[in-house]
Design an enzyme around this catalytic site. Structure first.
Site, PDB file in Angstrom:
ATOM      1  N   ASP A  76      24.261 -22.265 -14.558  1.00  0.00           N
ATOM      2  CA  ASP A  76      24.634 -21.890 -15.931  1.00  0.00           C
ATOM      3  C   ASP A  76      25.967 -21.147 -15.916  1.00  0.00           C
ATOM      4  O   ASP A  76      26.271 -20.451 -14.969  1.00  0.00           O
ATOM      5  CB  ASP A  76      23.572 -20.931 -16.515  1.00  0.00           C
ATOM      6  CG  ASP A  76      22.199 -21.585 -16.565  1.00  0.00           C
ATOM      7  OD1 ASP A  76      21.196 -20.863 -16.563  1.00  0.00           O
ATOM      8  OD2 ASP A  76      22.163 -22.837 -16.558  1.00  0.00           O
ATOM      9  N   ASP A  95      25.537 -10.851 -18.176  1.00  0.00           N
ATOM     10  CA  ASP A  95      24.542 -11.225 -17.153  1.00  0.00           C
ATOM     11  C   ASP A  95      24.805 -10.466 -15.863  1.00  0.00           C
ATOM     12  O   ASP A  95      23.907  -9.927 -15.221  1.00  0.00           O
ATOM     13  CB  ASP A  95      24.680 -12.725 -16.837  1.00  0.00           C
ATOM     14  CG  ASP A  95      24.023 -13.584 -17.899  1.00  0.00           C
ATOM     15  OD1 ASP A  95      23.773 -14.761 -17.627  1.00  0.00           O
ATOM     16  OD2 ASP A  95      23.768 -13.049 -18.987  1.00  0.00           O
ATOM     17  N   GLU A 135      17.751 -14.341 -10.940  1.00  0.00           N
ATOM     18  CA  GLU A 135      18.355 -15.604 -11.356  1.00  0.00           C
ATOM     19  C   GLU A 135      19.837 -15.625 -11.035  1.00  0.00           C
ATOM     20  O   GLU A 135      20.423 -16.666 -10.799  1.00  0.00           O
ATOM     21  CB  GLU A 135      18.148 -15.877 -12.847  1.00  0.00           C
ATOM     22  CG  GLU A 135      18.804 -17.201 -13.239  1.00  0.00           C
ATOM     23  CD  GLU A 135      18.646 -17.628 -14.676  1.00  0.00           C
ATOM     24  OE1 GLU A 135      18.597 -16.769 -15.569  1.00  0.00           O
ATOM     25  OE2 GLU A 135      18.556 -18.844 -14.886  1.00  0.00           O
ATOM     26  N   GLU A 136      20.441 -14.439 -11.022  1.00  0.00           N
ATOM     27  CA  GLU A 136      21.895 -14.380 -10.863  1.00  0.00           C
ATOM     28  C   GLU A 136      22.344 -14.491  -9.420  1.00  0.00           C
ATOM     29  O   GLU A 136      23.540 -14.562  -9.157  1.00  0.00           O
ATOM     30  CB  GLU A 136      22.438 -13.075 -11.472  1.00  0.00           C
ATOM     31  CG  GLU A 136      22.221 -12.944 -12.961  1.00  0.00           C
ATOM     32  CD  GLU A 136      22.718 -14.154 -13.760  1.00  0.00           C
ATOM     33  OE1 GLU A 136      22.148 -14.416 -14.824  1.00  0.00           O
ATOM     34  OE2 GLU A 136      23.654 -14.832 -13.308  1.00  0.00           O
ATOM     35  N   ASP A 139      14.797 -12.079 -14.210  1.00  0.00           N
ATOM     36  CA  ASP A 139      15.905 -12.727 -14.899  1.00  0.00           C
ATOM     37  C   ASP A 139      16.562 -11.603 -15.699  1.00  0.00           C
ATOM     38  O   ASP A 139      16.031 -11.191 -16.722  1.00  0.00           O
ATOM     39  CB  ASP A 139      15.383 -13.839 -15.814  1.00  0.00           C
ATOM     40  CG  ASP A 139      16.529 -14.579 -16.498  1.00  0.00           C
ATOM     41  OD1 ASP A 139      16.254 -15.594 -17.169  1.00  0.00           O
ATOM     42  OD2 ASP A 139      17.684 -14.117 -16.377  1.00  0.00           O
ATOM     43  N   LEU A 169      19.077 -11.202 -17.641  1.00  0.00           N
ATOM     44  CA  LEU A 169      19.435 -11.422 -19.044  1.00  0.00           C
ATOM     45  C   LEU A 169      19.168 -12.879 -19.410  1.00  0.00           C
ATOM     46  O   LEU A 169      20.016 -13.748 -19.280  1.00  0.00           O
ATOM     47  CB  LEU A 169      20.901 -11.038 -19.296  1.00  0.00           C
ATOM     48  CG  LEU A 169      21.154 -10.518 -20.714  1.00  0.00           C
ATOM     49  CD1 LEU A 169      20.328  -9.269 -21.005  1.00  0.00           C
ATOM     50  CD2 LEU A 169      22.624 -10.180 -20.918  1.00  0.00           C
ATOM     51  N   ASP A 170      17.937 -13.091 -19.897  1.00  0.00           N
ATOM     52  CA  ASP A 170      17.502 -14.445 -20.252  1.00  0.00           C
ATOM     53  C   ASP A 170      18.026 -14.820 -21.634  1.00  0.00           C
ATOM     54  O   ASP A 170      18.038 -13.996 -22.544  1.00  0.00           O
ATOM     55  CB  ASP A 170      15.976 -14.471 -20.247  1.00  0.00           C
ATOM     56  CG  ASP A 170      15.438 -15.792 -20.740  1.00  0.00           C
ATOM     57  OD1 ASP A 170      15.576 -16.795 -20.014  1.00  0.00           O
ATOM     58  OD2 ASP A 170      14.927 -15.843 -21.871  1.00  0.00           O
ATOM     59  N   GLU A 195      10.737 -16.405 -14.565  1.00  0.00           N
ATOM     60  CA  GLU A 195      10.608 -16.653 -16.009  1.00  0.00           C
ATOM     61  C   GLU A 195       9.157 -17.016 -16.344  1.00  0.00           C
ATOM     62  O   GLU A 195       8.468 -16.276 -17.041  1.00  0.00           O
ATOM     63  CB  GLU A 195      11.569 -17.771 -16.451  1.00  0.00           C
ATOM     64  CG  GLU A 195      13.038 -17.359 -16.420  1.00  0.00           C
ATOM     65  CD  GLU A 195      13.998 -18.505 -16.743  1.00  0.00           C
ATOM     66  OE1 GLU A 195      13.730 -19.650 -16.335  1.00  0.00           O
ATOM     67  OE2 GLU A 195      15.033 -18.241 -17.405  1.00  0.00           O
TER      68      GLU A 195
HETATM   69  P1  P6P Z   1      17.613 -25.410 -23.876  1.00  0.00           P
HETATM   70  C1  P6P Z   1      17.957 -19.829 -21.738  1.00  0.00           C
HETATM   71  O1  P6P Z   1      19.110 -20.408 -21.154  1.00  0.00           O
HETATM   72  C2  P6P Z   1      16.729 -20.502 -21.133  1.00  0.00           C
HETATM   73  O2  P6P Z   1      16.705 -20.307 -19.759  1.00  0.00           O
HETATM   74  C3  P6P Z   1      15.465 -19.986 -21.805  1.00  0.00           C
HETATM   75  O3  P6P Z   1      15.543 -18.656 -22.174  1.00  0.00           O
HETATM   76  C4  P6P Z   1      15.322 -20.900 -23.005  1.00  0.00           C
HETATM   77  O4  P6P Z   1      13.977 -21.031 -23.444  1.00  0.00           O
HETATM   78  C5  P6P Z   1      15.868 -22.232 -22.475  1.00  0.00           C
HETATM   79  O5  P6P Z   1      16.778 -21.912 -21.412  1.00  0.00           O
HETATM   80  C6  P6P Z   1      16.609 -23.005 -23.543  1.00  0.00           C
HETATM   81  O6  P6P Z   1      16.994 -24.246 -22.954  1.00  0.00           O
HETATM   82  O7  P6P Z   1      17.713 -26.615 -22.959  1.00  0.00           O
HETATM   83  O8  P6P Z   1      16.633 -25.658 -25.003  1.00  0.00           O
HETATM   84  O9  P6P Z   1      18.938 -24.897 -24.375  1.00  0.00           O
END
Ligand code: P6P
Length: 338
Positions: A68, A74, A97-98, A120, A122-123, A279
């Site tokens: 990402d 983050d 995650e980072e 994670d 900063l999700d 997650e």
């Molecule tokens: P999409 C945020 O990047 C994440 O990891 C989750 O928090 C979220 O539910 C999902 O990805 C969103 O993914 O493919 O729908 O944009």
């Protein structure tokens, strides 16, 4: 005005200490670790809340292990969480995650560090620049390595059911920390006037049913038949679609209003997008403790899925008991894989 007993503010610190008796080894180590995560969350909250004002927005021009685009916030959140965990002296290692690999921490004191943390930091960070809620997710395991300061990869490769605690912080219209140590789920809202997380949602119970379903409908044509049939059923039942694109926010809504959150396999993510370790597992522990269900799209209980790599992905269907059971029946009925 005198504050009657039932209206007395109970801070996160007081609550953790008061409930320490529930922890098998009430040595105070887990108490200190949880409190330091609370401190880290307050520091992250301060920066998240002024992200638009400080040169902390925008792409950090680097990617993380998930590939990402990494926002500067983050990196900041990751650094703050690791520093606070290091200072706690109770955490032997962190998987984030980072970071591609897990990080061994050198406890500030010479005492044994009994735990490892998965997180994670900063999700949902793609939402930061547009002022939509983001969150921190964490899980805590007792490490298996017997030596005082040692930590090995196997300490992180434990099933979610082995976690001793799990929680999340949602940086939204208010900042709330929700956690469990296996004895129910409680929520604490940050009161900025005193800088404390205060008990605001005691013994949270997830409604068995809700009118919301949460999935990225944009992938509908790429979902397997059984998932499309379940979504069709949600439409037939006139459920409302709510999808924020931040797992913490979408699951948090389901926790309080009832509902189901799905991230199935797609062509881009044949094994699912979300990460099992930091997650799916922590959110699954919280949801199960609140009376909900969390499975993957092969109908395995999330908390029982073997962990074989730190950034392992998983599909997930998580939420209200009756709605996930309905999803399960659709998979059994329409799945090509019998
Ligand atoms: P999409 C945020 O990047 C994440 O990891 C989750 O928090 C979220 O539910 C999902 O990805 C969103 O993914 O493919 O729908 O944009």
């Amino acid at each position: 005005m005198t504050t009657t007993r039932q209206n007395r503010i109970i801070t996160l610190d007081e609550f953790i200490i008061k409930n320490q008796k529930h922890y098998n080894d009430a040595t105070g180590s887990l108490t200190r670790l949880l409190r330091d995560i609370g401190i880290a969350s307050k520091i992250v909250n301060r920066e998240v809340n002024k992200a638009g004002l400080v040169n902390i927005l925008g792409d950090a021009k680097s990617g993380n292990s998930s590939g990402d685009n990494v926002q500067k916030l983050d990196l900041f959140a990751n650094q703050v969480m690791i520093e606070c965990l290091q200072n706690s002296g109770e955490c032997a290692g962190v998987a984030s995650e980072e970071d591609e690999k897990w990080t061994k921490l050198n406890p500030v004191s010479n005492k044994r560090a009994d735990y490892v943390v998965v997180m994670d930091p900063l999700d949902g960070s793609s939402n930061i620049d547009v002022n939509v809620s983001v969150g921190t997710i964490f899980g805590i395991y007792k490490k298996l390595t017997k030596t005082k300061s040692g930590v090995k990869e196997s300490d992180f490769f434990q099933k979610g059911s082995k976690m001793v605690a799990a929680g999340y912080v949602l940086y939204g219209t208010s900042t709330i920390l929700v956690y469990t140590t296996g004895n129910g789920v409680n929520g604490f809202t940050l009161d900025p006037s005193i800088g404390e997380f205060c008990l605001s949602h005691k013994n949270i119970k997830m409604p068995d049913f809700g009118i919301y379903y949460s999935v990225n409908q944009g992938y509908y044509q790429k979902f397997d038949l059984e998932v499309r049939r379940f979504i069709d059923n949600c439409n037939d039942e006139n459920y409302r679609l709510r999808y924020i694109g931040s797992m913490v926010s979408d699951v948090h809504r389901s926790l309080f209003k009832g509902g189901i959150f799905l991230y199935p396999n797609t062509r881009k993510y044949p094994g699912g997008k979300l990460r099992l370790l930091y997650e799916c597992n922590p959110m699954a522990m919280i949801v199960e403790q609140a009376g909900g269900i969390a499975v993957d799209c092969q109908l395995n209980r999330i908390l029982d899925v073997p962990v074989t790599s730190i950034h392992q992905r998983s599909t997930i269907a998580i939420g209200s008991k009756k709605m996930v059971k309905d999803f399960i029946s659709h998979v059994k009925k329409y799945s090509a894989v019998k």
